[in-house]
Motif scaffolding. Structure first.
Motif, PDB file in Angstrom:
ATOM      1  N   ALA A   1       0.836  -1.203   0.000  1.00 36.87           N
ATOM      2  CA  ALA A   1       0.000   0.000   0.000  1.00 36.87           C
ATOM      3  C   ALA A   1       0.869   1.250   0.000  1.00 36.87           C
ATOM      4  CB  ALA A   1      -0.923  -0.008   1.217  1.00 36.87           C
ATOM      5  N   GLY A   2       1.930   1.234   0.797  1.00 38.71           N
ATOM      6  CA  GLY A   2       2.841   2.377   0.829  1.00 38.71           C
ATOM      7  C   GLY A   2       3.488   2.629  -0.520  1.00 38.71           C
ATOM      8  N   ASP A   3       3.861   1.542  -1.210  1.00 38.97           N
ATOM      9  CA  ASP A   3       4.456   1.684  -2.541  1.00 38.97           C
ATOM     10  C   ASP A   3       3.475   2.316  -3.524  1.00 38.97           C
ATOM     11  OD1 ASP A   3       6.794   0.518  -1.631  1.00 38.97           O
ATOM     12  OD2 ASP A   3       6.305  -1.481  -2.383  1.00 38.97           O
ATOM     13  N   CYS A   4       2.215   1.885  -3.462  1.00 38.37           N
ATOM     14  CA  CYS A   4       1.200   2.440  -4.365  1.00 38.37           C
ATOM     15  C   CYS A   4       0.975   3.922  -4.093  1.00 38.37           C
ATOM     16  CB  CYS A   4      -0.117   1.681  -4.209  1.00 38.37           C
ATOM     17  SG  CYS A   4      -0.115   0.027  -4.933  1.00 38.37           S
ATOM     18  N   LEU A   5       0.900   4.285  -2.827  1.00 37.72           N
ATOM     19  CA  LEU A   5       0.651   5.679  -2.468  1.00 37.72           C
ATOM     20  C   LEU A   5       1.823   6.576  -2.828  1.00 37.72           C
ATOM     21  CD1 LEU A   5      -1.105   5.103   0.963  1.00 37.72           C
ATOM     22  CD2 LEU A   5      -2.143   6.062  -1.096  1.00 37.72           C
TER      23      LEU A   5
END
Length: 221
Positions: free
Chosen positions: A36-40
């Motif tokens: 999720a952090g990578d996507c954001l």
């Protein structure tokens, strides 16, 4: 609209993703907070659906971190915990709403609409522009008294255009808002949907203008 779904139960994630895709939304699905952090870090989202219990941490702590960093994307927490204290913790931690597992998909859709209305992230009520009436809940355009139905992606594209009349939207920006990473999108996908919308707008004073080399914008008379 483009959503991020953070859910490690594969069957539930598929069901939610497929439901939202039918509504014309682009949905990126991940199963961990690290993903999720990578996507954001790579793109922005109109809404995040965030499970509390994930393999690499607590969704509430992740949300609190995102809020501290200044990210104000609307968030709906997904939780199997029904205790009032857990729900209060989620809301106090920055969540805009929550759903408790198991939940009905119709309830999730309604909560998404409500959150986006409150946060101004989507056009969810009837709107007039030039001589066109746009009703996103009915998925229709009305031109000169004639109602014309919109398909899901046509609807989402027109939502973006009518939210900021006169603003130029590049193809890249529109693709980013309408499609997920998992979808194979051809170079002319946006041209196809713009063409369909132009046909739906025939006879109206409103039109979608191509700004050469820059993109598209909705203009009036």
């Amino acid at each position: 609209m483009r959503f991020l779904l953070v859910e490690d139960t594969a069957k539930l994630a598929r069901s939610v993703r497929d439901l939202l895709a039918l509504d014309g939304h682009g949905v990126d699905t991940v199963a961990s907070l690290a993903e999720a952090g990578d996507c954001l870090a790579a793109t922005s989202y109109d809404l995040i659906l965030l499970d509390i219990g994930l393999p690499d941490g607590d969704g509430r702590a992740f949300l609190a971190q995102q809020r501290r960093q200044g990210r104000d994307t609307p968030v709906i927490m997904i939780t199997a915990r029904s205790a009032v204290a857990d729900r209060v913790d989620a809301l106090d931690g920055g969540a805009d709403d929550y759903v408790t597992k198991p939940f009905e998909m119709a309830e999730l859709e309604a909560r998404i609409r409500a959150v986006l209305r409150r946060r101004g992230g989507a056009t969810q009520t009837r709107r007039d522009f030039a001589d066109v009436t746009f009703d996103p809940l009915a998925a229709t355009l009305t031109v000169a008294g004639e109602t014309r139905e919109l398909r899901s992606r046509e609807l989402r594209l027109f939502e973006i255009l009518i939210a900021a009349p006169g603003r130029i939207h590049s193809k890249e920006h529109l693709c980013d808002r309408l499609f997920s990473y998992a979808e194979a999108v051809s170079d002319n996908a946006i041209e196809v949907y713009v063409g369909r919308l132009r046909r739906k707008l025939q006879g109206s004073a409103a039109r979608i203008e191509t700004v050469r080399g820059l993109g598209y914008r909705l203009i009036g008379p």
